[in-house]
Motif scaffolding. Sequence first.
Motif, PDB file in Angstrom:
ATOM      1  N   THR A 180       0.970  -1.200  -0.009  1.00 31.90           N
ATOM      2  CA  THR A 180       0.017  -0.018   0.003  1.00 31.90           C
ATOM      3  C   THR A 180       0.891   1.179  -0.023  1.00 31.90           C
ATOM      4  N   PRO A 181       0.196   2.191  -0.284  1.00 29.36           N
ATOM      5  CA  PRO A 181       1.124   3.697  -0.214  1.00 29.36           C
ATOM      6  C   PRO A 181       1.437   3.828   1.202  1.00 29.36           C
ATOM      7  N   ILE A 182       2.064   4.754   1.631  1.00 30.07           N
ATOM      8  CA  ILE A 182       2.295   5.303   3.021  1.00 30.07           C
ATOM      9  C   ILE A 182       1.207   6.169   3.559  1.00 30.07           C
ATOM     10  N   SER A 183       0.034   5.451   3.851  1.00 27.91           N
ATOM     11  CA  SER A 183      -1.156   6.291   4.122  1.00 27.91           C
ATOM     12  C   SER A 183      -1.822   5.428   5.063  1.00 27.91           C
ATOM     13  N   GLU A 184      -1.797   5.526   6.331  1.00 26.82           N
ATOM     14  CA  GLU A 184      -2.289   4.702   7.133  1.00 26.82           C
ATOM     15  C   GLU A 184      -3.865   4.795   7.517  1.00 26.82           C
ATOM     16  N   SER A 185      -4.267   5.924   7.327  1.00 24.01           N
ATOM     17  CA  SER A 185      -5.542   6.274   7.347  1.00 24.01           C
ATOM     18  C   SER A 185      -6.114   5.796   5.975  1.00 24.01           C
ATOM     19  N   ALA A 186      -5.680   5.756   4.982  1.00 24.58           N
ATOM     20  CA  ALA A 186      -6.263   5.290   3.802  1.00 24.58           C
ATOM     21  C   ALA A 186      -6.354   3.701   3.774  1.00 24.58           C
TER      22      ALA A 186
END
Length: 336
Positions: free
Chosen positions: A50-56
Amino acid sequence: MRTMFFTQAVDNALAQAMIDDSRIILFGEDIPLMRRNLLVRFGPRRVRGTPISESAFLGVGVAAAMAGLRPVVEFYMVDFLAVCMDALLNHAAKVEAFSGGKWTAPFVVRAPCGGGYGDGGQHEQSLWGWLAHIPGLTVLVPSTPADAGGLMLAALQHDGPVIFLEHKLLSETWLEFLGSGARHTVQFDIPAMGTKGVVPKKWVPVPIGKAVLRRAGSDVTIVSVGVGVHRALEAAQDLVLEGISVSVLDLRTVSPLDKTAVCEAVAQTGHLLVVDEDYEGFGLSGELSAVVLEAGISCKFARICTQSTIPYARQMEDQILPNKKRICASVRQLMQ
């Protein structure tokens, strides 16, 4: 029977579950690298980066679980849950209650936790007390490879959100990746009994909410989780030479608590010491004292916890975190 390292056991149990249940998928930052054995075995559709976006990607995990999948959403460390708590606190934990049981979110958040390797207070927190404070979340903290694999299997079969925490000092993967690396001057106090051990030939679920007595004793009861269990066992072995008999209870599950096991253990000794690497204020240690008192059990109580922000310097860090020396001193004081 066979032997495995801690993280190896978790991955092995996960692989067994993925064979049996095609709904289980795994994703997070760098997961194709960190879980490359699972990637080779199950392919990029089920093991995804995944991209570095924990919220996403946590939000994706909640939605995927509600849609019928059983995701394992992996974080680099539990500290990073702070940037995406809305999906966990206000959605995953509440969807079953708000829908009258019509909707559930069965997924696992897998994250390393804990300190003792020199990475500072933003990367070494435990936070299981903070997470267990939220109704609707199940919080698991295994201390041995056998329990790590068995609890992962139980988490994957659970019909709600589960936080699965792996202490970095027990995990051969995370300790190398986050702790040592190229730092040859940093020393770690690694409990050997927790990093590698005997595991079953075929994984079966370890019951959620059931503690286990690691050592029987008659004078003092120590209750702990994760690495704290091993620190307590080390202290108990030293204290027996002083004529003090210590029992060690491994909670394994922070939420729900095994209140019966705690009360039974404390009733036998009349002395309770909680060893908790999480923060002292408003945390697990205070909850355990309340459980015992509400059951009408009279006991002498003490706790060894993290009382302030964890410092980066290794020597200062070792003084802040629970350790054998602090445990022995507290037990001696309880026995006075």
